[in-house]
Design a protein around this motif. Structure first.
Motif, mmCIF file in Angstrom:
data_model
loop_
_atom_site.group_PDB
_atom_site.id
_atom_site.type_symbol
_atom_site.label_atom_id
_atom_site.label_comp_id
_atom_site.label_asym_id
_atom_site.label_seq_id
_atom_site.Cartn_x
_atom_site.Cartn_y
_atom_site.Cartn_z
ATOM 1 N N ARG A 44 -11.318 -18.526 10.571
ATOM 2 C CA ARG A 44 -12.207 -18.915 9.505
ATOM 3 C C ARG A 44 -11.406 -18.468 8.119
ATOM 4 N NH1 ARG A 44 -16.631 -16.275 12.029
ATOM 5 N NH2 ARG A 44 -16.719 -14.393 10.701
ATOM 6 N N GLY A 45 -10.270 -17.837 8.265
ATOM 7 C CA GLY A 45 -9.315 -17.677 7.270
ATOM 8 C C GLY A 45 -9.192 -16.417 6.685
ATOM 9 N N GLU A 46 -9.725 -15.187 7.154
ATOM 10 C CA GLU A 46 -9.569 -14.058 6.985
ATOM 11 C C GLU A 46 -7.958 -13.609 7.303
ATOM 12 O OE1 GLU A 46 -11.690 -12.332 5.395
ATOM 13 O OE2 GLU A 46 -13.631 -13.398 5.927
ATOM 14 N N ILE A 47 -7.667 -12.677 6.534
ATOM 15 C CA ILE A 47 -6.052 -11.915 6.589
ATOM 16 C C ILE A 47 -6.159 -10.682 7.055
ATOM 17 C CG2 ILE A 47 -4.018 -11.783 5.380
ATOM 18 C CD1 ILE A 47 -4.758 -14.118 3.731
ATOM 19 N N PHE A 48 -5.166 -10.346 8.107
ATOM 20 C CA PHE A 48 -5.314 -9.023 8.543
ATOM 21 C C PHE A 48 -3.947 -8.245 8.276
ATOM 22 C CE2 PHE A 48 -8.770 -11.254 10.952
ATOM 23 C CZ PHE A 48 -9.684 -10.111 11.472
ATOM 24 N N GLY A 49 -4.230 -7.078 7.875
ATOM 25 C CA GLY A 49 -3.112 -6.221 7.547
ATOM 26 C C GLY A 49 -2.997 -5.212 8.614
ATOM 27 N N PHE A 50 -1.998 -4.520 8.752
ATOM 28 C CA PHE A 50 -1.377 -3.656 9.712
ATOM 29 C C PHE A 50 -1.232 -2.240 9.241
ATOM 30 C CE2 PHE A 50 1.442 -2.297 12.982
ATOM 31 C CZ PHE A 50 0.811 -2.641 14.124
ATOM 32 N N GLY A 51 -2.181 -1.392 9.121
ATOM 33 C CA GLY A 51 -2.321 -0.063 8.578
ATOM 34 C C GLY A 51 -2.232 1.041 9.513
ATOM 35 N N VAL A 52 -0.940 1.107 10.380
ATOM 36 C CA VAL A 52 -0.752 1.921 11.110
ATOM 37 C C VAL A 52 0.492 3.059 10.792
ATOM 38 C CG1 VAL A 52 0.498 2.211 13.432
ATOM 39 C CG2 VAL A 52 -1.104 0.224 13.080
ATOM 40 N N SER A 53 1.448 2.626 10.120
ATOM 41 C CA SER A 53 2.322 3.623 9.609
ATOM 42 C C SER A 53 2.065 4.619 8.732
ATOM 43 C CB SER A 53 3.653 3.120 9.154
ATOM 44 O OG SER A 53 4.404 2.139 9.893
ATOM 45 N N GLU A 54 2.296 5.985 9.020
ATOM 46 C CA GLU A 54 1.881 7.140 7.891
ATOM 47 C C GLU A 54 2.927 8.064 7.794
ATOM 48 O OE1 GLU A 54 -2.354 7.820 10.560
ATOM 49 O OE2 GLU A 54 -0.605 8.907 11.092
ATOM 50 N N PRO A 55 3.063 8.647 6.696
ATOM 51 C CA PRO A 55 4.080 9.476 6.223
ATOM 52 C C PRO A 55 4.393 10.729 7.103
ATOM 53 C CG PRO A 55 2.579 9.400 4.348
ATOM 54 C CD PRO A 55 2.008 8.522 5.517
ATOM 55 N N GLY A 56 5.430 10.826 7.623
ATOM 56 C CA GLY A 56 5.901 11.783 8.547
ATOM 57 C C GLY A 56 5.543 11.636 9.991
ATOM 58 N N THR A 84 1.919 -0.985 4.282
ATOM 59 C CA THR A 84 0.810 -1.980 4.537
ATOM 60 C C THR A 84 1.106 -3.437 4.013
ATOM 61 O OG1 THR A 84 -0.484 -0.079 4.283
ATOM 62 C CG2 THR A 84 -1.575 -2.066 4.370
ATOM 63 N N SER A 85 1.971 -4.196 4.563
ATOM 64 C CA SER A 85 2.440 -5.461 4.125
ATOM 65 C C SER A 85 1.046 -6.392 3.739
ATOM 66 C CB SER A 85 3.255 -6.210 5.261
ATOM 67 O OG SER A 85 4.513 -5.538 5.322
ATOM 68 N N LEU A 86 1.332 -7.341 2.837
ATOM 69 C CA LEU A 86 0.253 -8.181 2.427
ATOM 70 C C LEU A 86 -0.961 -7.299 1.778
ATOM 71 C CD1 LEU A 86 -0.436 -10.162 5.738
ATOM 72 C CD2 LEU A 86 0.742 -11.078 3.906
ATOM 73 N N SER A 87 -0.289 -6.189 1.092
ATOM 74 C CA SER A 87 -1.355 -5.363 0.277
ATOM 75 C C SER A 87 -2.190 -6.131 -0.504
ATOM 76 C CB SER A 87 -0.627 -4.165 -0.217
ATOM 77 O OG SER A 87 -0.196 -3.207 0.533
ATOM 78 N N PRO A 88 -1.893 -7.359 -1.328
ATOM 79 C CA PRO A 88 -2.703 -7.854 -2.479
ATOM 80 C C PRO A 88 -3.740 -8.590 -1.782
ATOM 81 C CG PRO A 88 -0.211 -7.843 -3.094
ATOM 82 C CD PRO A 88 -0.206 -7.433 -1.538
ATOM 83 N N VAL A 89 -3.752 -9.219 -0.434
ATOM 84 C CA VAL A 89 -4.431 -10.255 0.025
ATOM 85 C C VAL A 89 -5.103 -9.769 1.366
ATOM 86 C CG1 VAL A 89 -3.086 -11.986 -1.063
ATOM 87 C CG2 VAL A 89 -2.590 -11.337 1.202
ATOM 88 N N TRP A 90 -4.801 -8.799 2.009
ATOM 89 C CA TRP A 90 -5.618 -8.844 3.333
ATOM 90 C C TRP A 90 -7.153 -8.353 3.127
ATOM 91 C CZ3 TRP A 90 -7.991 -4.251 3.874
ATOM 92 C CH2 TRP A 90 -7.388 -2.951 3.401
#
Length: 393
Positions: A112-124, A153-159
């Motif tokens: 339906r057009g939702e955009i998914f971000g990948f929120g996995v990486s963390e500092p350290g 977190t790529s796509l930050s402005p739009v996910w």
């Protein structure tokens, strides 16, 4: 140039030409690739891996990896950021094909057009998929609130949806890694405007701050023990991430080879009676080395992507070694090709405005994605030597 998938109806030449024409401007201004994304969405590109029954195009991972290589050859940062959405849709499609419907909601929403971000990486956090510094606090009814910081977190402005993980320590004797999806509208989510990097600038992979962000019980998809495991979700993330990432950086190498060949035909040598560098033995040897390097990586990506498509892969040490090894080789290969292309092109490649200079900066980002060199070698060694003996005296 010998490259796979020279034509693709989703990426016609005119669309790619427009994307390439904007890449330098996005990089220089450090801005998000808004126009690129609009055109890719209109073309249905973000629905590539979504099965037709969910409103997608039902393309294979092999087809999508080839397309990502082609897109990256025109705009690496655009391809890298889009990758993160494609990874989630690839994981969900793979699980669905195995009869696991835990991510069917993702396929429906992506269709339906939702955009998914990948929120996995963390500092350290070098445990990546197998540990977390983010607190996952269980809520009545089965939901979780997440508190922590995610980076890259790529796509930050739009996910609009964020796939993430956190650590549930409510039972200290049996902590759990919790995988869930968050909605951008939640008040507990904020993106920092902190993306000012050497390369891959248009990806706008900003840090994401989670402050009690809520995932409802229907968006909590896994509760797993801390540490390595062969759960299909984790295996799917690892496979799609490494394959699609390798495809993107291979696209950088592909473009660097094209630029080297073009320069060899354009540069002339006074030492060689004014003939072009295409007739110079040293330049020819260097370009030949690039062709050999690139020819070796395409079939590796194809083979592993096809194994996922045909479900002929078996989760285990050898499979993880192949995937991490592919990513390591693809990054090293792309870096070698770009480095050598700079030598073929000469001093003009050293100007900040040159496309090759941008590729030189972009390719360096590959070293920061998992699996890194240490992890890839450790995984490869363990696949034949067994686990490391951690006995103490």
């Amino acid at each position: 140039m010998r490259t796979p998938a020279q034509t693709d109806h989703l990426l016609p030449a005119e669309l790619l030409a427009g994307i390439r024409s904007r890449a330098a401007g996005y990089d220089q201004a450090n801005t998000f690739f808004t126009d690129d994304l609009d055109e890719l969405v209109a073309a249905g590109y973000l629905r590539s891996l979504v099965p037709a029954e969910f409103g997608g195009l039902g393309r294979t991972l092999q087809q999508t990896a080839r397309a990502q290589t082609r897109l990256a050859a025109h705009a690496p940062a655009t391809a890298l950021a889009v990758n993160m959405h494609l990874i989630w849709t690839g994981v969900a499609a793979s699980l669905h094909a195995q009869g696991d419907h835990s991510l069917d909601f993702l396929l429906e929403e992506a269709g339906r057009g939702e955009i998914f971000g990948f929120g996995v990486s963390e500092p350290g956090n070098d445990l990546v998929l197998f540990g977390s510094t983010t607190d996952a606090r269980p809520q009545p009814g089965g939901g979780y609130r997440f508190t922590g910081t995610k980076v890259f977190t790529s796509l930050s402005p739009v996910w609009t949806r964020l796939g993430t993980l956190g650590l549930d320590c409510s039972d200290p004797t049996a902590p759990l890694i919790v995988w869930a999806f968050l909605d951008r509208a939640d008040a507990g989510i904020r993106s920092k405007d902190d993306w000012d990097t050497l390369g891959m600038r248009a990806s706008q992979s900003q840090s994401t701050l989670l402050d009690g962000a809520l995932a409802g019980p229907d968006r909590v998809v896994r509760r797993l023990p801390v540490g390595p495991n062969g759960d299909p979700l984790v295996a799917g993330i690892f496979a799609n991430f490494e394959i699609l990432l390798s495809a993107v950086y291979t696209g950088i190498g592909q473009r660097a080879l094209e630029l080297a060949a073009l320069a060899a035909h354009q540069r002339t040598s006074r030492k060689n009676d004014g003939r072009t560098h295409a007739q110079d033995p040293v330049a020819r040897w260097r370009v030949g080395d690039l062709v050999i390097a690139m020819d070796g990586i395409y079939p590796q990506i194809d083979a592993l992507a096809r194994a996922v498509d045909e479900q002929t892969w078996e989760v285990g040490p050898a499979w993880f070694a192949q995937l991490s090894g592919l990513k390591y080789r693809a990054i090293q290969n792309a870096k070698f090709v770009v480095d050598t292309a700079v030598q073929v092109v000469g001093g003009s490649a050293y100007t900040a405005s040159s496309e090759l200079a941008r590729l030189y900066r972009d390719v360096l980002a590959g070293f920061f994605h998992p699996s890194d060199a240490d992890s890839a070698h450790a995984t490869a060694a363990a696949s034949v030597l067994g686990p490391l003996d951690v006995r103490t005296s």
